[in-house]
Design a protein around this motif. Structure first.
Motif, PDB file in Angstrom:
ATOM      1  N   GLY A  37       2.685  -4.270  10.346  1.00  0.00           N
ATOM      2  CA  GLY A  37       1.893  -3.127  10.133  1.00  0.00           C
ATOM      3  C   GLY A  37       1.982  -2.919   8.697  1.00  0.00           C
ATOM      4  O   GLY A  37       1.073  -1.905   8.256  1.00  0.00           O
ATOM      5  N   ALA A  38       2.851  -3.492   7.674  1.00  0.00           N
ATOM      6  CA  ALA A  38       2.698  -3.076   6.198  1.00  0.00           C
ATOM      7  C   ALA A  38       1.322  -3.667   5.863  1.00  0.00           C
ATOM      8  O   ALA A  38       0.746  -4.696   6.283  1.00  0.00           O
ATOM      9  CB  ALA A  38       3.934  -3.807   5.733  1.00  0.00           C
ATOM     10  N   ARG A  39       0.841  -3.195   4.879  1.00  0.00           N
ATOM     11  CA  ARG A  39      -0.372  -3.377   4.107  1.00  0.00           C
ATOM     12  C   ARG A  39      -0.237  -3.798   2.870  1.00  0.00           C
ATOM     13  O   ARG A  39       0.452  -3.013   2.013  1.00  0.00           O
ATOM     14  CB  ARG A  39      -1.554  -2.370   4.391  1.00  0.00           C
ATOM     15  CG  ARG A  39      -1.992  -2.175   5.786  1.00  0.00           C
ATOM     16  CD  ARG A  39      -2.650  -0.823   5.989  1.00  0.00           C
ATOM     17  NE  ARG A  39      -3.965  -0.650   5.213  1.00  0.00           N
ATOM     18  CZ  ARG A  39      -5.118  -1.281   5.567  1.00  0.00           C
ATOM     19  NH1 ARG A  39      -5.437  -1.902   6.458  1.00  0.00           N
ATOM     20  NH2 ARG A  39      -6.207  -1.006   4.782  1.00  0.00           N
ATOM     21  N   MET A  40      -0.848  -4.881   2.172  1.00  0.00           N
ATOM     22  CA  MET A  40      -0.613  -5.206   0.987  1.00  0.00           C
ATOM     23  C   MET A  40      -2.109  -5.199   0.031  1.00  0.00           C
ATOM     24  O   MET A  40      -2.839  -5.683   0.741  1.00  0.00           O
ATOM     25  CB  MET A  40      -0.106  -6.607   0.863  1.00  0.00           C
ATOM     26  CG  MET A  40       1.232  -6.789   1.622  1.00  0.00           C
ATOM     27  SD  MET A  40       2.715  -5.793   0.837  1.00  0.00           S
ATOM     28  CE  MET A  40       2.854  -7.362  -0.319  1.00  0.00           C
ATOM     29  N   THR A  61      -1.268   6.060 -12.172  1.00  0.00           N
ATOM     30  CA  THR A  61      -1.199   5.262 -10.803  1.00  0.00           C
ATOM     31  C   THR A  61      -2.112   5.889  -9.900  1.00  0.00           C
ATOM     32  O   THR A  61      -2.738   7.183 -10.028  1.00  0.00           O
ATOM     33  CB  THR A  61      -0.005   5.402 -10.067  1.00  0.00           C
ATOM     34  OG1 THR A  61       0.399   6.902 -10.012  1.00  0.00           O
ATOM     35  CG2 THR A  61       1.404   5.016 -11.081  1.00  0.00           C
ATOM     36  N   VAL A  62      -2.652   5.041  -8.838  1.00  0.00           N
ATOM     37  CA  VAL A  62      -3.814   5.386  -7.859  1.00  0.00           C
ATOM     38  C   VAL A  62      -3.621   4.903  -6.582  1.00  0.00           C
ATOM     39  O   VAL A  62      -2.555   4.193  -6.412  1.00  0.00           O
ATOM     40  CB  VAL A  62      -5.273   4.882  -8.409  1.00  0.00           C
ATOM     41  CG1 VAL A  62      -5.607   5.499  -9.892  1.00  0.00           C
ATOM     42  CG2 VAL A  62      -5.001   3.450  -8.552  1.00  0.00           C
ATOM     43  N   ALA A  63      -4.332   5.301  -5.584  1.00  0.00           N
ATOM     44  CA  ALA A  63      -4.289   5.177  -4.290  1.00  0.00           C
ATOM     45  C   ALA A  63      -5.529   4.610  -3.735  1.00  0.00           C
ATOM     46  O   ALA A  63      -6.259   5.316  -2.978  1.00  0.00           O
ATOM     47  CB  ALA A  63      -3.726   6.030  -3.305  1.00  0.00           C
ATOM     48  N   PRO A  64      -6.085   3.387  -4.197  1.00  0.00           N
ATOM     49  CA  PRO A  64      -7.414   3.083  -3.670  1.00  0.00           C
ATOM     50  C   PRO A  64      -7.392   2.608  -2.345  1.00  0.00           C
ATOM     51  O   PRO A  64      -6.704   2.218  -1.511  1.00  0.00           O
ATOM     52  CB  PRO A  64      -7.654   1.532  -4.527  1.00  0.00           C
ATOM     53  CG  PRO A  64      -6.318   1.215  -4.806  1.00  0.00           C
ATOM     54  CD  PRO A  64      -5.504   2.532  -4.914  1.00  0.00           C
ATOM     55  N   GLU A  70       0.820  -1.340  -0.100  1.00  0.00           N
ATOM     56  CA  GLU A  70       0.103   0.160   0.031  1.00  0.00           C
ATOM     57  C   GLU A  70       0.836   1.115  -0.095  1.00  0.00           C
ATOM     58  O   GLU A  70       0.298   2.260  -0.476  1.00  0.00           O
ATOM     59  CB  GLU A  70      -1.043   0.022   1.087  1.00  0.00           C
ATOM     60  CG  GLU A  70      -2.068   1.094   1.269  1.00  0.00           C
ATOM     61  CD  GLU A  70      -2.893   1.008   2.364  1.00  0.00           C
ATOM     62  OE1 GLU A  70      -4.176   0.633   2.065  1.00  0.00           O
ATOM     63  OE2 GLU A  70      -2.454   1.301   3.572  1.00  0.00           O
ATOM     64  N   SER A  71       2.020   1.108   0.531  1.00  0.00           N
ATOM     65  CA  SER A  71       3.178   2.367   0.452  1.00  0.00           C
ATOM     66  C   SER A  71       3.495   2.627  -0.920  1.00  0.00           C
ATOM     67  O   SER A  71       3.964   3.841  -1.029  1.00  0.00           O
ATOM     68  CB  SER A  71       4.158   1.956   1.183  1.00  0.00           C
ATOM     69  OG  SER A  71       4.999   0.902   0.626  1.00  0.00           O
ATOM     70  N   LEU A  72       3.021   1.803  -1.911  1.00  0.00           N
ATOM     71  CA  LEU A  72       3.779   2.123  -3.168  1.00  0.00           C
ATOM     72  C   LEU A  72       2.506   2.649  -4.172  1.00  0.00           C
ATOM     73  O   LEU A  72       1.202   2.210  -3.787  1.00  0.00           O
ATOM     74  CB  LEU A  72       4.151   1.148  -4.001  1.00  0.00           C
ATOM     75  CG  LEU A  72       5.743   0.635  -3.441  1.00  0.00           C
ATOM     76  CD1 LEU A  72       5.991  -0.662  -4.086  1.00  0.00           C
ATOM     77  CD2 LEU A  72       6.551   1.523  -3.309  1.00  0.00           C
ATOM     78  N   PRO A  73       2.403   3.387  -5.171  1.00  0.00           N
ATOM     79  CA  PRO A  73       1.412   3.768  -6.023  1.00  0.00           C
ATOM     80  C   PRO A  73       1.203   2.549  -6.852  1.00  0.00           C
ATOM     81  O   PRO A  73       1.750   1.657  -6.911  1.00  0.00           O
ATOM     82  CB  PRO A  73       1.874   4.987  -6.960  1.00  0.00           C
ATOM     83  CG  PRO A  73       3.361   5.502  -6.192  1.00  0.00           C
ATOM     84  CD  PRO A  73       3.550   4.213  -5.526  1.00  0.00           C
ATOM     85  N   LEU A  74      -0.045   2.314  -7.039  1.00  0.00           N
ATOM     86  CA  LEU A  74      -0.704   1.446  -7.801  1.00  0.00           C
ATOM     87  C   LEU A  74      -1.053   1.538  -9.173  1.00  0.00           C
ATOM     88  O   LEU A  74      -1.713   2.401  -9.453  1.00  0.00           O
ATOM     89  CB  LEU A  74      -1.920   0.810  -7.084  1.00  0.00           C
ATOM     90  CG  LEU A  74      -2.706  -0.443  -7.799  1.00  0.00           C
ATOM     91  CD1 LEU A  74      -1.750  -1.775  -7.613  1.00  0.00           C
ATOM     92  CD2 LEU A  74      -4.139  -0.635  -6.967  1.00  0.00           C
ATOM     93  N   ASP A  75      -0.548   0.850 -10.252  1.00  0.00           N
ATOM     94  CA  ASP A  75      -0.692   1.105 -11.494  1.00  0.00           C
ATOM     95  C   ASP A  75      -2.312   0.738 -11.696  1.00  0.00           C
ATOM     96  O   ASP A  75      -3.012  -0.076 -11.243  1.00  0.00           O
ATOM     97  CB  ASP A  75       0.138  -0.008 -12.225  1.00  0.00           C
ATOM     98  CG  ASP A  75       1.710   0.480 -12.475  1.00  0.00           C
ATOM     99  OD1 ASP A  75       2.056   1.589 -12.340  1.00  0.00           O
ATOM    100  OD2 ASP A  75       2.508  -0.424 -12.949  1.00  0.00           O
ATOM    101  N   ALA A  76      -2.890   1.448 -12.716  1.00  0.00           N
ATOM    102  CA  ALA A  76      -4.214   1.395 -13.109  1.00  0.00           C
ATOM    103  C   ALA A  76      -4.194   1.324 -14.606  1.00  0.00           C
ATOM    104  O   ALA A  76      -3.647   2.142 -15.289  1.00  0.00           O
ATOM    105  CB  ALA A  76      -5.057   2.534 -12.768  1.00  0.00           C
TER     106      ALA A  76
END
Length: 450
Positions: A279-282, A263-266, A234-240
Motif C-alpha cells: 500500500g506504500a506509494r513511491m 517541501t511539497v506534496a505533489p 509519498e508519506s514524506l515531504p518532497l524537497d523542491a
C-alpha cells in the motif's frame, strides 16, 4: 507519446548515474523493491534499447551547441521512458522498468556458468550468444518453477496491478541495466574477473584505438544503458529545488546543493508514482540516464520540479512528455570539454531567457561542462560536477569521497579528463558501486572448484 499513469503510463524512471553519485551507500532494499520472479514473469524479457546509431556522427554538433545536445538528450529520455507492452500486451510500463537490477544479474550468471562445460569454465572461456540468450529466457520464466510460483500468487499480483496501476511492476529499483549491457558483462566476464586487483594505471595506454575499456573486455555496444532513480515515499515531504540562474550561481559558489528551499506534496498526476503491494506509494524524484550511443556516453539527468516549465524544463518537448513527466527538468553532457561559445546560449540557442540565463550561470565556474542533479548529487563539491568527470574513474577503487572530497581529490570537481583508459567503460557497476565484479568472482570460485 508517453501518457499518464493508469493509461499509457507517463514517462518513468529509475544510473549508475549522474555526476558523482555514490552507489556503494545505497541500502539493500526490501523484497518489494526488487523485480521478483513473479513480476519478471509478467514483464517478460527486458525490452532492447533502440539506440540512435547516427548520434556518434553528430558529436561535433552536440559538443558545440547546448541546444543540439539538449534536443538529443530529450530524445534519449523519450526512448528510455517509452511505454512498452507487457503481460501478453495487457499492461504498459516504461521501457527502463523492464530492465535488470542487481538482484537478477547473479541468478542469470549462475545459470550460464552451470551450463558451461567444466574445462571451459576452468579456462574462463567466454559464453556464446546462445548461452546468454538462454539465460535471459530462463529468467523470464523461472517464477513458475519456484516453490512459491503458484497460479494463485500470479493471480494475486495481477489483481493488485488491476486495482493500483501497472507502474509498480518491478518495484522502485534504484539501478537498472539494459539487456544489451547485461549481456555484454556476461560475454566478457573473464575480463571483469581479470581486473579485480589489477586495474590499469590512469596513464596506461588503452588496449587499442577502438577499445579504452579493458576491464569489461571491450567497449559496450550502443544499446547499453544504465539508469538510476531516486524514489521518495509519498508519506514524506518532497524537497523542491530551484535551478534558475540566481540560485545556480549561489549553489555552484557554495559547491553543494545544501537544503531545499521548500517541501511539497505533489499529486500523483504531477509526479510519476507507484503503489507497492503493502500500500506504500513511491514518487520518482530523479532519474539519471547514461547511454552508450556516444563513445564517451550521453549523460542525461531528469529531476522533478514544482516549477517545471522554466529554465532546465523550458525546452522540454511538450508533445513527447505529458502527464506526470511534464513536471521534470533535465541537464545533459556529452563530453569533458564542450565547445560552446560563452555567449551562444543567450544570443542564439534558446528562445527562453530563463534557460539561457541558467546555462550562462553554470559557465561562470570554469570552461568545462556541467550537469548535477539536486536529488542525487548531495555532499561537498557535488553541485559543480558534470557526470562524465567522476565516471571516468569507474572500475577503480575511487569513491565519491576520494574523487571530490578527500586528500588529493581531483581538481575542478573532477570535471577534467585525467585518464588515458576507462577501465569499466565509465560504469560504476563492476567495481565500486554495485560491486558486480566481486559477486561474479565469488560465484565463479564456487562453481569452478574441482
Amino acid at each position: 507519446m508517453i501518457r499518464s499513469v493508469g493509461l499509457l503510463l507517463a514517462l518513468a524512471g529509475a544510473v549508475g548515474l549522474g555526476a558523482c553519485t555514490s552507489l556503494s551507500n545505497e541500502s539493500a532494499g526490501t523484497a518489494e523493491q526488487e523485480m521478483n520472479p513473479t513480476d519478471r514473469l509478467l514483464v517478460g524479457r527486458g525490452a532492447p534499447y533502440p539506440a540512435d546509431l547516427e548520434l556518434r556522427d553528430r558529436l561535433p554538433a552536440l559538443r558545440s551547441s547546448q541546444s543540439e545536445r539538449r534536443a538529443a538528450a530529450w530524445q534519449i529520455a523519450k526512448r528510455v521512458l517509452e511505454p512498452v507492452k507487457v503481460d501478453g500486451g495487457t499492461r504498459t510500463i516504461p521501457r527502463f522498468q523492464t530492465w535488470y537490477a542487481k538482484e537478477e544479474f547473479l541468478p542469470m550468471f549462475d545459470r550460464i556458468l552451470r551450463r558451461t562445460a567444466k574445462e571451459d569454465l576452468l579456462a574462463k572461456k567466454r559464453p556464446t550468444a546462445e548461452q546468454i540468450d538462454e539465460a535471459f529466457a530462463w529468467e523470464a520464466e523461472r517464477a513458475m518453477t519456484m516453490p512459491d510460483g503458484t497460479p494463485e500468487r500470479l493471480a494475486d499480483r495481477r489483481a493488485h496491478l488491476d486495482a493500483n496501476g501497472d507502474a509498480a511492476l518491478g518495484g522502485p529499483e534504484r539501478v537498472l541495466m539494459s539487456p544489451e549491457l547485461v549481456g555484454h558483462l556476461y560475454a566478457h566476464y573473464d575480463s571483469v574477473l581479470g581486473c579485480i586487483g589489477n586495474v590499469p594505471a590512469a596513464d596506461a595506454p588503452p588496449p587499442s584505438d577502438t577499445n579504452f575499456a579493458p576491464c569489461v573486455g571491450e567497449e559496450m555496444p550502443p544499446g547499453a544503458v544504465v539508469v538510476k532513480a531516486r524514489w521518495v515515499p509519498e508519506s514524506l515531504p518532497l524537497d523542491a529545488w530551484d535551478t534558475d540562474a540566481t540560485t545556480l550561481e549561489e549553489k555552484l559558489t557554495a559547491g553543494e546543493w545544501g537544503t531545499a528551499p521548500r517541501t511539497v506534496a505533489p499529486a500523483a498526476d504531477a509526479i510519476y508514482t507507484m503503489t507497492l503491494p503493502s500500500g506504500a506509494r513511491m514518487r520518482l524524484a530523479a532519474l539519471h540516464i547514461m547511454s552508450k550511443e556516444l563513445r564517451d556516453w550521453a549523460w542525461v539527468s531528469l529531476f522533478w520540479s514544482d516549477r517545471p516549465d522554466a529554465d532546465f524544463g523550458a525546452d522540454r518537448p511538450s508533445e513527447d512528455f505529458t502527464g506526470p513527466f511534464a513536471s521534470y527538468k533535465m541537464c545533459a553532457t556529452v563530453d569533458f570539454d564542450e565547445e560552446d561559445d560563452g555567449t551562444q546560449p543567450r544570443k542564439s540557442s534558446f528562445s527562453d531567457d530563463t534557460l539561457a540565463a541558467a546555462i550562462d550561470a553554470t559557465r561562470k565556474f570554469g570552461p568545462r561542462t556541467w550537469c548535477s542533479n539536486p536529488y542525487l548529487e548531495d555532499g561537498v563539491h557535488n553541485a559543480k560536477t558534470n557526470c562524465i568527470g567522476c565516471h571516468q574513474h569507474a572500475g577503480t577503487r575511487h569513491t565519491t569521497t576520494t574523487i571530490l572530497e578527500g586528500e588529493g581529490a581531483f581538481p575542478d570537481g573532477s570535471r577534467a579528463r585525467h585518464r588515458e583508459n576507462f577501465p569499466a567503460d565509465y560504469t560504476f557497476l563492476t567495481g565500486t558501486g554495485l560491486e558486480l565484479g566481486a559477486l561474479m568472482q565469488a560465484k565463479y570460485n564456487q562453481l569452478a572448484q574441482p
